[in-house]
Scaffold this active site. Sequence first.
Site, PDB file in Angstrom:
ATOM      1  N   TYR A  96       0.858  -1.192   0.000  1.00 46.92           N
ATOM      2  CA  TYR A  96       0.000   0.000   0.000  1.00 46.92           C
ATOM      3  C   TYR A  96       0.895   1.244   0.000  1.00 46.92           C
ATOM      4  CZ  TYR A  96      -4.200   2.740   1.417  1.00 46.92           C
ATOM      5  OH  TYR A  96      -5.256   3.628   1.474  1.00 46.92           O
ATOM      6  N   CYS A  97       0.720   2.109  -1.008  1.00 43.58           N
ATOM      7  CA  CYS A  97       1.421   3.386  -1.091  1.00 43.58           C
ATOM      8  C   CYS A  97       2.941   3.145  -1.029  1.00 43.58           C
ATOM      9  CB  CYS A  97       0.932   4.315   0.004  1.00 43.58           C
ATOM     10  SG  CYS A  97       1.547   6.017  -0.140  1.00 43.58           S
ATOM     11  N   LEU A  98       3.635   3.728  -0.067  1.00 42.61           N
ATOM     12  CA  LEU A  98       5.072   3.521   0.074  1.00 42.61           C
ATOM     13  C   LEU A  98       5.399   2.051   0.300  1.00 42.61           C
ATOM     14  CD1 LEU A  98       7.986   4.404   0.434  1.00 42.61           C
ATOM     15  CD2 LEU A  98       7.418   5.233   2.714  1.00 42.61           C
ATOM     16  N   GLY A 102       3.918  -0.285  -1.208  1.00 41.14           N
ATOM     17  CA  GLY A 102       3.930  -0.831  -2.563  1.00 41.14           C
ATOM     18  C   GLY A 102       5.231  -0.538  -3.284  1.00 41.14           C
ATOM     19  N   PHE A 124      -1.564  -1.088  -4.021  1.00 42.59           N
ATOM     20  CA  PHE A 124      -2.596  -0.094  -3.730  1.00 42.59           C
ATOM     21  C   PHE A 124      -1.967   1.301  -3.846  1.00 42.59           C
ATOM     22  CE2 PHE A 124      -4.899  -3.050  -0.445  1.00 42.59           C
ATOM     23  CZ  PHE A 124      -5.337  -3.851  -1.471  1.00 42.59           C
TER      24      PHE A 124
END
Length: 604
Positions: free
Chosen positions: A340-342, A344, A368
């Site tokens: 998710y975000c960082l 990811g 994500f």
Amino acid sequence: MPEENTPSDPGTFRMADPAMVSRTMADVAERSQRIVADFLKRQAQGDTAPGAAPGADPMQIGNAFMEMTTRLIANPARLVEAQLGFWQDYLTLWQNTARRMFGDAVDPVIAEDGKDRRFKDDAWRENEVFDFIRQSYLLSARYFTNIAHAADDLDPKTALKVDFYTRQFVDALSPSNFLMTNPEVLRKTAETGGENLLRGLQNLLSDLERGKGQLRIRMTDESKFRIGETIAVTPGKVVFQNDLMQLIQYAPATERVLRRPLLIVPPWINKFYILDLRPKNSFIRWAVEQGHTVFVISWVNPDEHLATKTFENYMTEGPYAALDAIRDATGETDINAVGYCLGGTLLACTLAHMAARQDERIRAATFFTTMLDFAEAGELSVFIDEEQLQAIENRMQKRGYLEGREMATTFNMLRANDLIWSFVVQNYLLGQEPFPFDLLFWNDDSTRMPAAMHSFYLRRMYQQNDLIKPGGITLAGTVLDLGKIKVPSYVLSTREDHIAPWKSTYRATQLLGGPVRFVLAASGHIAGVTNPPSSGKYSHWVAENNPPTPAEWFDASTELAGSWWPDWQRWISAQDSTMVAARVPHAGALEDAPGSYVKVMASD
């Protein structure tokens, strides 16, 4: 004796209780003295220094606007055109206001965006004076924005900075933010005899105390939330930990589960429980109910003792360590992973590292709202230039980490009207107590950043965009190449994302070497992700192919109602639908979920 006026009587003003005023002002005097003394002490110690000499402009705002002004002077016709349009509209507004006062019906000269909640009170339209104030502000805001856009040939980063700070200026000057120009606040003041302002002053002082002399706006009633008791309550155990993370294994909810465990790698800029706020909107609980054996990394909230931890450490002590721990807990070497975000971005780095070493333990990956190509990083890039990076690094060098509230302030500025000014009005002008809201509790539960890791991330990813360059980044002695990642990937983006713009995250479809399913969800960076099927909210877009540009993809896409979660479940199950007996966390677990790392506050 005449009856006492009540707040329900129109046109009345109730006097505040003198005893309450006296107590409040005495408390204000005592607390103010303490706050000022603490603030001055911290300044003397350098705790609030911006990392630059006094009077310096580390954000380079002045230089950006100076360049804009120079360009405008070189082409004065654009400026004159904007000024003439503004004065013509302003004259029309004066004329319309005069006609309204004589009873004529007139159309507005300008209207706010339908999503703008600042002017939701009916008085902004029904009262001629406040209608004039509202439209006058909107005309001025449009004028300043047009001026910011009128300068020709500005460097794109300078143009973005000018536009961003122009909006910050315009948002701050909204008449809704001031007592004498906000009809709702004036009405409340009349009804309460000014007690709302006294309560607001108390709220302001409390927020200054929380920030130790700097304003830290309270967005929600924090007393209503307890991590592990009212939020982050999905049952599980901490089965492994090291300096950087605890690994949580969640208890099964089905008798049979998918053979491949699911590892979730959240960002360490925020805490993992955004995916486990409450049972009804918990992605973690939902995934468990779909038959996944879910493992989640809960990152530590670092202090100065972890200042030298690098991005490489986050990879080796994060996903790599989790892979070994999952094997020990389940006997499985093949897993599916979500970033998710960082988280990811870290997952992509890990996959590229594993590809170079022929390590195939992660068999399918989900991203994500993840940036891999940072060339167009949206408004966050306003804060990434050499001067600001040096200022950030100076602050981190003094402490060993970046303060959590500094990162939180940056994100709040991206949505200033929603996350700053609305609370100024509610808390300080209307004197209301914040409403209990789990998402805002999570948003305010900030985390610190180790100096070495954060400097690497900002410079190598945001500033230099090295991740998209084959061999541009080396971690643990291995060069990375995203094109060598061959595992199937599910890339989720959100259409109104201010942090990871979807047209930038779409670039993953062209960078990753394996098959990619790209899905676009409605709403933003958080709400678009944490959108359970039961909510019936938002929609998502899907397409069969991934053409070179996001515009081509969107034109060919199909909009589907509701959550994207079922689409992801169908995709992930198709990668391997083998079922095995449910796995229960082993008896030697360290502690119950959500563990102790997540409970460490940035203020601790």
